[in-house]
Design an enzyme around this catalytic site. Structure first.
Site, PDB file in Angstrom:
ATOM      1  N   GLU A 235      65.123  14.416 -22.348  1.00  0.00           N
ATOM      2  CA  GLU A 235      65.027  14.914 -21.287  1.00  0.00           C
ATOM      3  C   GLU A 235      66.167  14.128 -20.480  1.00  0.00           C
ATOM      4  OE1 GLU A 235      62.414  15.811 -18.290  1.00  0.00           O
ATOM      5  OE2 GLU A 235      61.315  14.766 -19.723  1.00  0.00           O
ATOM      6  N   LYS A 251      58.695  20.097 -20.322  1.00  0.00           N
ATOM      7  CA  LYS A 251      57.456  20.354 -20.217  1.00  0.00           C
ATOM      8  C   LYS A 251      56.999  21.523 -21.132  1.00  0.00           C
ATOM      9  CE  LYS A 251      54.653  17.572 -17.804  1.00  0.00           C
ATOM     10  NZ  LYS A 251      55.795  16.075 -19.048  1.00  0.00           N
TER      11      LYS A 251
END
Length: 431
Positions: A235, A251
């Protein structure tokens, strides 16, 4: 001032390994590695910084102000990290949970030596005071053929412990769900720590194994004297390139399968999962709000929403949000106004962080913080510190943490399974 020298390399992966072995002689070293992952916004395939000329190490009190002053004074490349608990500088919050690692809340250094890799080109970017060492350093790196023998040895069994057990995890998760159902928050990222005491590991060998099985696009190896981060992060937190800011929160997680058919089914299921999509969209809204604090009016754009990407260990749902900022905006202020990243807190952000502090059993520290750099022109790029092992060599304390986003639709058993899935790679390289 810095001198630069370019060199072509045929085997980049071998060069990166040798470069990292060479970097072990220095007290301060940071490697950021994309593992040749194709990304629209990558400036480098890999970048290594070593040997600090100057540095800054602080607690959370006025940390961003200190960083702003340091970044302005050096007017140079600086590399380092921001811990999650800098939340206490941005808001009226505290961190009272157990801290076995004892890392500073913020650490940056101005490296004498930087090596950048892009394609098959390697660029040495050295301060003038050490520019005469470029040729000898290049020769030394090229003469290294592999990891040193001690880098391949296991140093005894590592007994991984859980800071809280399964029943206690469920109990605390239900308390978070109660807060959600009462309307106090919409989402909270609830994390748990796995740790080992009185252990000796080889950080370089451990990182190499973790990176080999993960091949993450925002991998990071960080050595600051006796403190280490071995990170396989998928990420990006935040990047600034010119006047453009990019945030790419994750997510939504699903396992991989060795069966092509099953793997595609898992990917498709994640892409259409209403619970995972709602998690992601909540954080996208939070990021849009954070970016708007510095963005030019009307410039915040969601470029990708809930797109599923595949990595070695997992499928991930990622969104990309961008904006434009005025040239006069201070780069440290941009980070301060978005920190900590929404994907690791929840929404609303402050309320979620307050609940996290009550429910979690450990101080996050560098976990769910960020590692990266500032360039002399004010550009920056930072990852999110997840899927990583933290190690204090002096205390012989090792830690890794994992979490998941809790929403009204969360099923405790599935959240627990998601945590174990995320912990798989770290446990695999340690045990």
């Amino acid at each position: 001032m810095r001198q630069t020298f370019s060199h072509s390399v045929t085997d980049i992966e071998a060069f990166k390994t040798s470069m990292l072995v060479w970097a072990q002689q220095f007290d301060e070293a940071v490697l950021l590695d994309s593992n040749q992952y194709t990304d629209t916004y990558n400036s480098y395939d890999a970048i290594l910084a070593v040997d600090g000329l100057t540095g800054i190490s602080t607690d959370s009190y006025e940390a961003f102000d200190d960083l702003k002053e340091y970044q302005h004074q050096t007017n140079d490349w600086i590399f380092g990290y921001l811990s999650y608990d800098l939340k206490n500088d941005t808001e009226k919050l505290v961190s009272d949970n157990y801290d076995g690692l004892e890392f500073p809340e913020l650490y940056f250094f101005q490296p004498k030596k930087i090596i950048k890799i892009k394609g098959d080109k390697v660029e040495f970017c050295y301060l003038n005071m050490v520019s005469d060492e470029i040729d000898s350093d290049l020769k030394e790196i090229l003469d290294i053929n592999a990891l040193p023998e001690e880098g391949r040895k296991e140093k005894g069994d590592i007994k991984i412990k859980m800071r809280i057990f399964k029943d206690e995890y469920f109990k605390r998760l239900k308390e978070i769900l109660s807060a959600i159902h009462k309307g106090d928050i919409y989402e909270a990222n609830f994390c748990q720590e796995f740790y080992a005491e009185n252990v000796s590991i080889d950080p370089l060998g451990t990182y190499t194994k973790l990176n080999t099985i993960s091949k993450a696009p925002f991998a990071a190896y960080l050595k600051l004297f006796d403190k280490f981060l071995l990170c396989a992060s998928p990420e990006r937190y935040l990047k600034k390139s010119g006047n453009k800011i990019v945030s790419q929160p994750i997510k939504g997680t699903a396992a991989r399968s060795s069966s092509l058919k099953k793997d595609q089914e898992l990917k498709d299921k994640l892409a259409s999962d209403t619970k995972e999509r709602s998690e992601n969209i909540m954080i996208v809204d939070l990021v849009r709000n954070d970016l708007s604090k510095n963005a030019l009016k009307g410039s915040v754009v969601v470029e990708e929403l809930c797109k599923v990407y595949s990595f070695e260990q997992v499928h991930q749902m990622i969104s990309t949000i961008t904006c434009e900022v005025a040239s006069a905006e201070n780069p440290v202020d941009i980070i301060k106004n978005t920190f900590p990243m929404g994907s690791m807190t929840g929404a609303p952000k402050i309320s979620a962080m307050q609940i996290i502090e009550k429910m979690e059993s450990f101080k996050r520290g560098l976990y769910s913080g960020a590692v990266g750099y500032f360039a002399p022109n004010g550009d920056f790029d930072f990852n999110v510190v997840i899927r990583g092992i933290l190690y204090n060599e002096t205390k012989k304390y090792l830690s890794y943490a994992v979490g998941s986003a809790i929403t009204a639709k969360s099923v405790p058993e599935k959240e627990y399974e998601e945590c174990l899935l995320k912990a798989k790679a770290m446990r695999q390289v340690l045990e």
